[in-house]
Design a protein around this motif. Structure first.
Motif, PDB file in Angstrom:
ATOM      1  N   ALA A  50     -22.667 -36.094 -72.880  1.00  0.00           N
ATOM      2  CA  ALA A  50     -22.612 -34.580 -72.508  1.00  0.00           C
ATOM      3  C   ALA A  50     -20.808 -34.175 -72.736  1.00  0.00           C
ATOM      4  CB  ALA A  50     -23.385 -34.165 -71.660  1.00  0.00           C
ATOM      5  N   THR A  51     -20.715 -32.950 -73.394  1.00  0.00           N
ATOM      6  CA  THR A  51     -19.185 -32.363 -72.952  1.00  0.00           C
ATOM      7  C   THR A  51     -19.276 -30.922 -72.148  1.00  0.00           C
ATOM      8  OG1 THR A  51     -18.579 -33.101 -75.370  1.00  0.00           O
ATOM      9  CG2 THR A  51     -17.068 -31.315 -74.265  1.00  0.00           C
ATOM     10  N   ALA A  52     -18.447 -31.353 -71.139  1.00  0.00           N
ATOM     11  CA  ALA A  52     -18.556 -30.251 -70.194  1.00  0.00           C
ATOM     12  C   ALA A  52     -17.531 -30.039 -69.536  1.00  0.00           C
ATOM     13  CB  ALA A  52     -19.734 -30.907 -69.202  1.00  0.00           C
ATOM     14  N   VAL A  53     -17.208 -28.631 -69.013  1.00  0.00           N
ATOM     15  CA  VAL A  53     -15.602 -28.262 -68.708  1.00  0.00           C
ATOM     16  C   VAL A  53     -16.190 -28.109 -66.767  1.00  0.00           C
ATOM     17  CG1 VAL A  53     -14.113 -26.208 -68.665  1.00  0.00           C
ATOM     18  CG2 VAL A  53     -15.129 -27.066 -70.636  1.00  0.00           C
ATOM     19  N   ILE A 103     -16.196 -25.568 -63.734  1.00  0.00           N
ATOM     20  CA  ILE A 103     -16.569 -24.630 -62.842  1.00  0.00           C
ATOM     21  C   ILE A 103     -15.707 -24.514 -61.895  1.00  0.00           C
ATOM     22  CG2 ILE A 103     -18.694 -22.774 -62.449  1.00  0.00           C
ATOM     23  CD1 ILE A 103     -20.181 -23.556 -64.220  1.00  0.00           C
ATOM     24  N   ARG A 104     -15.061 -23.756 -61.717  1.00  0.00           N
ATOM     25  CA  ARG A 104     -13.825 -23.791 -61.005  1.00  0.00           C
ATOM     26  C   ARG A 104     -14.643 -23.360 -59.552  1.00  0.00           C
ATOM     27  NH1 ARG A 104      -9.270 -20.111 -60.698  1.00  0.00           N
ATOM     28  NH2 ARG A 104      -8.014 -21.825 -62.318  1.00  0.00           N
ATOM     29  N   GLY A 105     -14.475 -23.473 -57.782  1.00  0.00           N
ATOM     30  CA  GLY A 105     -14.771 -23.597 -56.833  1.00  0.00           C
ATOM     31  C   GLY A 105     -16.862 -24.563 -56.471  1.00  0.00           C
ATOM     32  N   THR A 106     -17.212 -24.239 -57.339  1.00  0.00           N
ATOM     33  CA  THR A 106     -18.621 -25.591 -57.994  1.00  0.00           C
ATOM     34  C   THR A 106     -18.666 -26.807 -57.432  1.00  0.00           C
ATOM     35  OG1 THR A 106     -19.585 -25.179 -59.802  1.00  0.00           O
ATOM     36  CG2 THR A 106     -19.852 -23.200 -57.945  1.00  0.00           C
ATOM     37  N   ASP A 107     -19.531 -27.809 -57.538  1.00  0.00           N
ATOM     38  CA  ASP A 107     -19.409 -29.269 -58.184  1.00  0.00           C
ATOM     39  C   ASP A 107     -20.193 -29.051 -59.572  1.00  0.00           C
ATOM     40  OD1 ASP A 107     -18.724 -30.458 -55.963  1.00  0.00           O
ATOM     41  OD2 ASP A 107     -20.364 -30.158 -54.860  1.00  0.00           O
ATOM     42  N   ALA A 108     -20.601 -27.994 -59.500  1.00  0.00           N
ATOM     43  CA  ALA A 108     -21.759 -27.914 -61.124  1.00  0.00           C
ATOM     44  C   ALA A 108     -20.647 -27.924 -62.611  1.00  0.00           C
ATOM     45  CB  ALA A 108     -21.629 -26.524 -61.153  1.00  0.00           C
ATOM     46  N   LEU A 109     -21.006 -28.566 -63.809  1.00  0.00           N
ATOM     47  CA  LEU A 109     -20.680 -28.449 -64.367  1.00  0.00           C
ATOM     48  C   LEU A 109     -20.737 -27.697 -65.806  1.00  0.00           C
ATOM     49  CD1 LEU A 109     -20.274 -32.286 -65.088  1.00  0.00           C
ATOM     50  CD2 LEU A 109     -17.994 -30.828 -64.438  1.00  0.00           C
ATOM     51  N   PHE A 110     -20.422 -26.759 -67.136  1.00  0.00           N
ATOM     52  CA  PHE A 110     -20.186 -26.609 -67.718  1.00  0.00           C
ATOM     53  C   PHE A 110     -20.557 -26.925 -69.607  1.00  0.00           C
ATOM     54  CE2 PHE A 110     -20.159 -23.597 -71.594  1.00  0.00           C
ATOM     55  CZ  PHE A 110     -20.754 -22.446 -71.654  1.00  0.00           C
ATOM     56  N   PRO A 111     -22.136 -27.423 -69.395  1.00  0.00           N
ATOM     57  CA  PRO A 111     -22.630 -28.130 -70.802  1.00  0.00           C
ATOM     58  C   PRO A 111     -21.644 -27.132 -71.796  1.00  0.00           C
ATOM     59  CG  PRO A 111     -24.020 -27.377 -69.689  1.00  0.00           C
ATOM     60  CD  PRO A 111     -23.556 -26.685 -69.265  1.00  0.00           C
ATOM     61  N   VAL A 112     -20.895 -28.002 -72.774  1.00  0.00           N
ATOM     62  CA  VAL A 112     -20.701 -27.347 -73.932  1.00  0.00           C
ATOM     63  C   VAL A 112     -21.267 -27.642 -75.189  1.00  0.00           C
ATOM     64  CG1 VAL A 112     -18.741 -26.660 -75.650  1.00  0.00           C
ATOM     65  CG2 VAL A 112     -18.572 -27.490 -72.793  1.00  0.00           C
ATOM     66  N   ARG A 113     -22.218 -26.491 -75.504  1.00  0.00           N
ATOM     67  CA  ARG A 113     -22.984 -26.111 -77.252  1.00  0.00           C
ATOM     68  C   ARG A 113     -21.921 -25.854 -78.180  1.00  0.00           C
ATOM     69  NH1 ARG A 113     -25.652 -22.021 -79.963  1.00  0.00           N
ATOM     70  NH2 ARG A 113     -26.837 -23.303 -81.644  1.00  0.00           N
ATOM     71  N   ARG A 114     -21.248 -25.464 -78.280  1.00  0.00           N
ATOM     72  CA  ARG A 114     -20.241 -24.728 -79.619  1.00  0.00           C
ATOM     73  C   ARG A 114     -19.093 -23.969 -79.194  1.00  0.00           C
ATOM     74  NH1 ARG A 114     -24.286 -22.836 -84.595  1.00  0.00           N
ATOM     75  NH2 ARG A 114     -21.461 -23.003 -85.403  1.00  0.00           N
ATOM     76  N   ARG A 122     -16.828 -29.759 -80.447  1.00  0.00           N
ATOM     77  CA  ARG A 122     -17.205 -30.221 -78.759  1.00  0.00           C
ATOM     78  C   ARG A 122     -15.550 -31.122 -78.779  1.00  0.00           C
ATOM     79  NH1 ARG A 122     -22.734 -30.717 -77.354  1.00  0.00           N
ATOM     80  NH2 ARG A 122     -22.801 -32.595 -78.742  1.00  0.00           N
ATOM     81  N   ASP A 123     -15.892 -32.223 -79.342  1.00  0.00           N
ATOM     82  CA  ASP A 123     -14.741 -33.318 -79.035  1.00  0.00           C
ATOM     83  C   ASP A 123     -13.178 -33.154 -78.918  1.00  0.00           C
ATOM     84  OD1 ASP A 123     -15.255 -33.238 -81.293  1.00  0.00           O
ATOM     85  OD2 ASP A 123     -15.654 -35.951 -81.206  1.00  0.00           O
ATOM     86  N   ALA A 124     -12.909 -31.410 -79.265  1.00  0.00           N
ATOM     87  CA  ALA A 124     -11.397 -31.623 -79.733  1.00  0.00           C
ATOM     88  C   ALA A 124     -10.965 -31.198 -78.049  1.00  0.00           C
ATOM     89  CB  ALA A 124     -11.099 -30.116 -80.381  1.00  0.00           C
ATOM     90  N   LEU A 125     -11.699 -30.840 -77.490  1.00  0.00           N
ATOM     91  CA  LEU A 125     -12.206 -29.840 -76.256  1.00  0.00           C
ATOM     92  C   LEU A 125     -11.017 -31.271 -75.078  1.00  0.00           C
ATOM     93  CD1 LEU A 125     -14.799 -28.638 -74.235  1.00  0.00           C
ATOM     94  CD2 LEU A 125     -12.510 -27.277 -74.529  1.00  0.00           C
ATOM     95  N   ALA A 126      -9.717 -30.117 -74.643  1.00  0.00           N
ATOM     96  CA  ALA A 126      -8.916 -31.517 -73.349  1.00  0.00           C
ATOM     97  C   ALA A 126      -8.514 -30.753 -72.776  1.00  0.00           C
ATOM     98  CB  ALA A 126      -7.486 -31.193 -74.313  1.00  0.00           C
ATOM     99  N   PHE A 127      -9.863 -31.300 -71.675  1.00  0.00           N
ATOM    100  CA  PHE A 127      -9.543 -30.382 -70.242  1.00  0.00           C
ATOM    101  C   PHE A 127      -9.485 -31.010 -69.232  1.00  0.00           C
ATOM    102  CE2 PHE A 127     -13.367 -32.787 -70.452  1.00  0.00           C
ATOM    103  CZ  PHE A 127     -14.181 -32.225 -71.252  1.00  0.00           C
ATOM    104  N   GLY A 128      -8.887 -30.891 -67.569  1.00  0.00           N
ATOM    105  CA  GLY A 128      -8.699 -31.954 -66.885  1.00  0.00           C
ATOM    106  C   GLY A 128      -7.184 -32.773 -67.293  1.00  0.00           C
ATOM    107  N   ARG A 129      -6.509 -32.535 -67.867  1.00  0.00           N
ATOM    108  CA  ARG A 129      -5.706 -33.324 -68.208  1.00  0.00           C
ATOM    109  C   ARG A 129      -3.833 -33.099 -68.407  1.00  0.00           C
ATOM    110  NH1 ARG A 129      -6.921 -37.367 -72.428  1.00  0.00           N
ATOM    111  NH2 ARG A 129      -5.089 -37.945 -73.126  1.00  0.00           N
ATOM    112  N   ASP A 130      -2.753 -33.178 -67.987  1.00  0.00           N
ATOM    113  CA  ASP A 130      -1.646 -32.548 -67.415  1.00  0.00           C
ATOM    114  C   ASP A 130      -1.019 -32.804 -68.228  1.00  0.00           C
ATOM    115  OD1 ASP A 130      -2.097 -32.331 -64.949  1.00  0.00           O
ATOM    116  OD2 ASP A 130      -1.747 -34.124 -64.588  1.00  0.00           O
TER     117      ASP A 130
END
Length: 229
Positions: A11-14, A16-27, A58-66
């Motif tokens: 699953a591709t997920a982003v 969420i600031r301040g929580t341990d939860a993740l946002f699952p990405v659909r489109r 979805r797999d074009a997302l780049a997150f948590g990367r410097d």
């Protein structure tokens, strides 16, 4: 038990600031030319055109990367700082008056573009999916919940390259504000929880070179920093 020909993708997920939860990405949907000055710098009249949309995988997302790699097949990689809307609910034919009820949070985005590839595709009347949807082309920050930002986020958006300001505008300068974008989009496709919408970039887009550092800042969300490796 279901048998797969090969293991399904994770699953591709982003975050969420301040929580341990993740946002699952659909489109991932993107709005083109949603700031008047950017529409003009790209040679278009913002007063005559309704919003239009394109997608990124979805797999074009780049997150948590410097840092991300400089993409192949381009000599003209452009940055585009944007506000990203994360939907926590969906529907079809949504009224603009209730559209913000769907928003779960906001994030900072950088819609990287192979501009030379896009220009060739436009000239030949072909789709420009690969100019927009290549690997690591949808850079995104952690999502900030609407409980922290408010449903109708307003403020300044700014992009800097190696510390120099290149883009500077207000979210209020969008031709089509977030509520209208959601309403227009929902008339064409049924939206659902997990959808992300990149809402367009202000004027001042430009070329990046290897080693450049892009910083996109939006009031209330912070700064997204990315090095082109």
């Amino acid at each position: 038990m279901t048998a797969y020909l090969f293991p399904p993708p994770e699953a591709t997920a982003v975050a969420i600031r301040g929580t341990d939860a993740l946002f699952p990405v659909r489109r991932i949907f993107c709005v083109g030319r949603n700031y008047a000055e950017h529409a003009r710098e790209m040679g278009h009249d913002p007063d005559r055109e309704p919003p239009f949309f394109f997608s990124k995988p979805r797999d074009a997302l780049a997150f948590g990367r410097d840092e991300i790699p400089f993409p192949p097949q381009t000599d003209d990689l452009h940055y585009e700082g944007e506000l990203v809307v994360a939907l926590g609910a969906g529907g079809a034919d949504i009224a603009a008056e209730t559209a913000l009820d769907l928003v779960a949070g906001y994030a900072i985005g950088n819609d990287l573009t192979r501009r030379d590839m896009q220009a060739v595709a436009k000239k030949m009347g072909r789709p420009w999916d690969l100019a927009k949807g290549f690997d690591f082309s949808a850079v995104i920050s952690d999502i900030v919940p609407v409980a922290e930002t408010g449903r109708d986020l307003q403020g300044r958006i700014e992009s800097r390259v190696n510390g120099e300001i290149r883009q500077q505008s207000e979210l209020a300068a969008m031709i089509w504000p977030v509520a209208d974008v959601i309403a227009f989009l929902s008339a064409s496709v049924t939206l659902a929880p997990g959808d992300l919408i990149f809402t367009g970039t202000p004027a001042g887009v430009g070329k990046l070179a290897k080693g450049d550092v892009v910083e996109v800042t939006i009031d209330g969300l912070g700064t997204l920093s990315t090095k082109i490796a």
